[in-house]
Design a protein around this motif. Structure first.
Motif: not given
Length: 206
Positions: A54-78
């Motif tokens: 799920d993290i692998k799927a979320l990160i590129p979508v969040a980054e492309a959408s400018g949702l950097f808090v979301h991508s940061g959370i995902a990377k921290t949890l990973r």
């Protein structure tokens, strides 16, 4: 993602608590039966079939959408998940993991996985410093607070470097000192890295 992460966190904690006798009700039964052939099978499946996918799927979508808090959370949890896997199991799959065509991914050595995890934490910290187009209001750990997530990522990185210091003192000392002097670590109980469970007893629990 945070729900499956919480499941893994609690599972590893329970196993670790039994092994280190942090909880001991029932006499020695918890320690004696803490580990068996399939003890971590469910956690392994949860990590690789749920959380990391799920993290692998979320990160590129969040980054492309400018949702950097979301991508940061995902990377921290990973990062936290990978570090915990190494701490419990040693060498684990990473470079060949999450490929649906590869049913037998190789295990990468623990130090390589640790290096990838700390790189994830650095990337997460950078994400939290960016201007995000939206906040992670449904975040069940910090409510989308970027400062608290930054402190958590720094604290997790400090823990990782302290572990690595056992085998690479020269290579980790500078990073440890930088994190301490930067004064952006978890320093209050309000900043604790804690999953916020709901209080509603009806199903579904909120």
């Amino acid at each position: 993602i945070e729900l499956t992460f919480a499941g893994s966190f609690n599972g590893f904690q329970g196993t670790g608590a039994a092994l280190t006798r942090i909880y001991h009700y029932g006499g020695s039964v918890n320690y004696d039966n803490a580990v068996g052939p399939g003890t971590l099978a469910g956690l392994w499946n949860n990590v690789y079939a749920n959380t990391l996918v799920d993290i692998k799927a979320l990160i590129p979508v969040a980054e492309a959408s400018g949702l950097f808090v979301h991508s940061g959370i995902a990377k921290t949890l990973r990062a936290y998940t990978l570090l915990t896997m190494v701490d419990f199991l040693g060498d684990v799959p990473l470079s060949e993991a999450l490929n649906p065509e590869n049913f037998n991914p190789k295990a990468d050595d623990g130090k390589t996985v640790y290096t990838a995890a700390t790189a994830d934490l650095d990337a997460a910290i950078a994400d939290f410093a960016k201007t995000s187009k939206g906040g992670a209001t449904s975040d069940l750990i910090y409510g989308g607070n970027a400062d608290s997530w930054t402190r958590a990522a720094n604290s997790i990185k400090l823990k990782a470097l302290l572990n690595l210091k056992l085998t690479d003192k020269a290579g980790t000392t500078s990073g440890i000192n930088t994190l301490i002097s930067g004064n952006k670590l978890i320093s209050t109980t309000a900043q604790n890295f804690t999953f916020k469970y709901g209080s509603n007893l009806t199903n579904p629990d909120t």
